[in-house]
Every structure is written in C-alpha cells, then in structure tokens.
Write an enzyme that holds these catalytic residues in place. Structure first.
Site, PDB file in Angstrom:
ATOM      1  N   ASP A  76       0.859  -1.196   0.000  1.00  0.00           N
ATOM      2  CA  ASP A  76       0.000   0.000   0.000  1.00  0.00           C
ATOM      3  C   ASP A  76       0.891   1.241   0.000  1.00  0.00           C
ATOM      4  OD1 ASP A  76       0.783  -0.616   2.665  1.00  0.00           O
ATOM      5  OD2 ASP A  76      -0.850   0.591   3.483  1.00  0.00           O
ATOM      6  N   ASP A 107       9.028   3.872  -1.088  1.00  0.00           N
ATOM      7  CA  ASP A 107       8.312   3.433   0.134  1.00  0.00           C
ATOM      8  C   ASP A 107       7.047   2.688  -0.252  1.00  0.00           C
ATOM      9  OD1 ASP A 107       7.299   3.048   2.654  1.00  0.00           O
ATOM     10  OD2 ASP A 107       6.823   5.140   3.017  1.00  0.00           O
ATOM     11  N   GLU A 141       0.081  -0.959   5.861  1.00  0.00           N
ATOM     12  CA  GLU A 141       1.139  -0.388   6.696  1.00  0.00           C
ATOM     13  C   GLU A 141       0.933   1.110   6.847  1.00  0.00           C
ATOM     14  OE1 GLU A 141       4.951   1.017   8.243  1.00  0.00           O
ATOM     15  OE2 GLU A 141       4.004   1.684   6.410  1.00  0.00           O
ATOM     16  N   HIS A 368       6.740   9.671   0.601  1.00  0.00           N
ATOM     17  CA  HIS A 368       5.521  10.411   0.983  1.00  0.00           C
ATOM     18  C   HIS A 368       5.426  11.787   0.313  1.00  0.00           C
ATOM     19  CE1 HIS A 368       4.486   7.918   4.854  1.00  0.00           C
ATOM     20  NE2 HIS A 368       5.101   7.184   3.934  1.00  0.00           N
TER      21      HIS A 368
HETATM   22 ZN   LIG Z   1       6.842   2.172   4.209  1.00  0.00          ZN
END
Ligand SMILES: [Zn+2]
EC number: 3.5.1.18
Length: 397
Positions: A76, A107, A141, A368
């Site tokens: 995810d 990530d 997560e 992010h």
């Molecule tokens: Zn991560």
C-alpha cells in the site's frame, strides 16, 4: 519462461497498480504473478475488524532445506497529494534522467521489486537459495495497521511458519544507498492530561481555580529534567508536548478545564511500563507544587489517559544477521553502513516478537512526497546487496 530478474521491470508493474491504502489496486496480484514462476506458494489472506477496512495481504514461501529468511514489506502507498504538482504522473512509472517516478517508488514497492529480482537471479543462477525464503507483504502499513502485519504474522505462525531472521525493505538510507541499516527502534507512547479547575471571573481568582496554572506545573515536570542522556545504541529519550488546549474564547473568564497531549520516544533504558510509572510520578509530584498556584490548599486535580497501545522499544542482538547484512552492503557499495535505531516506528516492532529483524531498503529522501522517485542505478545496487545477503546468510557465497 522469463523470470523477474530486472528490478526496474518489477517496479513498473507495481507502481502501475494504484494501491493507495487500503486499496489492493492489483499490486498483490502483480506480486503473485512474479512469485509463482520462482516456485513460491502464495496465500492471500484477507483480514477484517469492525470499524476498519478489510485488508488483503500476501504470504509467499519458497521452501528449501535450511534456515528460513523472511522479507517483510507493504504494497500500500500513501495518497498522491496534489496530482498537478507531480512532474510525471504518480502511477505511470515514467523514467526521466535515470529516475523512475511514482508513488511507492521508494516506500516501498522499490524494495520489494529488488528483493524479488535478487531471489529470481538466484533461481536462475543456481536453482535458488539453500533454505526457505518467504515474503510477508501487507496492504495495511500506511493505514491503521490493524489488519496487516500483526494478523499476518499470527496467521502464518498458527499454520506452523517459523523464521530464523527477517529483513524489512523500508527505505532506511537518508542520502545514498548504503548509508544506514536499522537494527532497532525507539518505543513510542502518547498520553493526554486533563486538569479540572473551577470556572470564574478573571478579576476574582480567589473564587476560582485556574486549570491553566496547574497544567503549567504538570507540563513543566514532563519537560524537565531530561529523561536520560541516551544509551550505547539509542539517542536520548525525548518527550514532545504536541498540543495544549483550553478552548476559551473569553479573556475575562477563568476556564474550567485545560488539556495537554504529549508523545514520548524512549530508548532501551526504559520499558513502556517504567516510562508510564516515571510520568505518573513526575505529575503527582508536580501537582503539589505551589509555584503557579500560591495559596491553593489542594493539589492539581488531573486525569491522565494513555492513548492507543504503546510501541515497545527493541534492539536486534543477532550479530550474524547484522554483520552479514552490513558486510553485504560493504561488499557492493564499498562503505560500511551506520547501524541506527533512529526514526519512527515500523512493522519491525511486530516482527521482532517472532525472529531477529533488521531493516534495509532504498534512499528515503522522497518518500511520501510529490515526485517520489528512485534512481534506476539504486534499484540495481539494492538488488545486488540483497543477492549478496542471500548468498552469505544462507552460506552459499
Ligand atoms: Zn513504508
């Protein structure tokens, strides 16, 4: 049959699945398609709990005769933010100037893509690692993390799965590949303090009990003195007051209540229980102080509520695991990585209850963010590090 030996190609397939948490988005199916030709048995358990979205997860195992290595991660991704701000679309996996753009590039779809490529190269070169390799991949997560790693570990363990070591592929390197391996994490806990006072006129404080005065003493006691000076493996414990709320619009009214919220990140000289005891003790002592409440006969009336469950501190003491990974990094990039326990919490805090765990993945700089991206060269380097680690950890280098 072509095996998934190219990490960049693996990553393209994964980025093109828009798996914004909690959506599966096709990412686990893409993984399954890569893993089956490598001889993995794949399970896709779905977990649910009232009040949280159902989550699809993946557990895949390739059995061999020897120790069992688990690679853990998540498919995810966090939301894309302002789509117009992206230089290249977030789910297109476009490459420009040697970098692949896309949400999850570092990530941590990139880490998964590299690990699969590493296993695939092994299978191609010598029929695969001597022991067992499994992938424990959650789709939860970046979300509430309730129907993900915790339940997946319990589920696999209840089916008899046991692991000798785990590597989590989160982006651990601050600037360049090979900077840092994480060998532990600080603990984390949050709490809220509410001070109950007595409302009144600001001109007649003797008739009231201003909770802001009491809260100042309590907050002061949380911030001073410092909890410790750090340990051999950890930075000093730190408490941050994250909010102070009174919600009083009137300047001539003494409010009835005041609250403060805090978060503490603690090192291995504490446990969650001793941190809680220390904080209770500090608050009880401060409640009787007269500095801000001269003349008050009763101590500050307060409630402390601990929020959520604490994340426990841990340090991985498996020297062979840490040294093998560190040696693999050195062998491929020529420098010895720092062994760190810095940063926030990760799913490693759950895995540590089952086997020794370390974390090593890509460079985290753009995670992010808008324009999350990974250097194609880094994908190749990380694949070679994982490949080398598999060689050395299974002892077939
Ligand atoms: Zn991560």
């Amino acid at each position: 049959m072509t095996l998934p030996t190219d990490p960049a190609a693996n990553l393209v397939s994964l980025i093109r699945c828009a798996s914004v948490t909690p959506a599966e988005g096709g990412a686990l199916s893409a993984l399954e398609a890569m893993l089956k030709p490598l001889g993995f048995l794949v399970d896709r358990p779905v977990f649910s709990e009232d009040g949280t979205p159902d989550i699809e997860n993946l557990y895949a195992r390739r059995s061999g005769n020897g120790p069992h290595l688990m690679f853990a991660g998540h498919t995810d991704v966090v939301p894309i933010g302002d789509e117009a701000a992206w230089t290249h679309p977030p789910f297109a996996a476009e490459i420009a100037n040697g970098e692949m753009y896309g949400r999850g590039a570092v990530d941590m779809k990139g880490g998964i893509a590299c690990f699969i490529a590493a296993v695939a190269r092994h299978v191609e070169a010598n029929g695969g690692p001597k022991g067992s390799v499994s992938l424990l991949i959650t789709g939860d997560e970046e979300g509430p993390a309730i129907n993900g790693t915790v339940k997946l570990l319990e589920w696999a363990a209840s089916k008899g799965e046991r692991w000798d070591a785990s590597i989590v592929g989160e982006p651990t390197n601050p600037d360049t590949l090979g900077d840092m391996i994480k060998i532990g994490r600080r603990g984390s806990m949050s709490g809220s303090i509410t001070v109950n006072g007595r409302q009144g006129h600001a001109a007649y404080p003797q008739l009231a009990d201003n909770p802001v005065r009491g809260l100042m003493s309590l907050v002061d006691a949380l911030l001073h003195p410092v909890f410790d000076k750090g340990t051999k493996d950890f930075q000093p414990t730190n408490l941050e007051v994250t909010s102070i709320d009174v919600g009083n619009p009137a300047t001539n009214v003494i409010p009835a209540k005041a609250t403060a919220t805090f978060n503490i990140r603690f090192n291995d000289s504490w446990t969650a229980e001793t941190v809680q005891a220390e904080i209770h003790n500090r608050l009880d002592q401060a409640a009787g102080r007269k500095k801000y409440r001269p003349g008050k006969k009763t101590p500050v009336d307060y409630d402390l509520v601990w929020r959520d469950r604490p994340s426990h501190v841990f340090l991985t003491r498996d020297d062979r695991l840490v040294e093998t990974l560190s040696g693999s990094v050195k062998a491929v990039v020529g420098k010895t990585p720092a062994l760190s326990t810095s940063g926030g919490t990760s799913d490693a805090r759950f895995i540590k209850d089952y086997c020794p765990v370390v974390e090593f993945g890509l460079v985290g700089k753009t995670m992010h963010m808008v324009d999350e991206r990974v250097a194609i060269a880094d994908l190749e380097t990380l694949t070679r590090i994982y490949q080398r680690f598999i060689d050395d950890w299974f002892g077939q280098g």
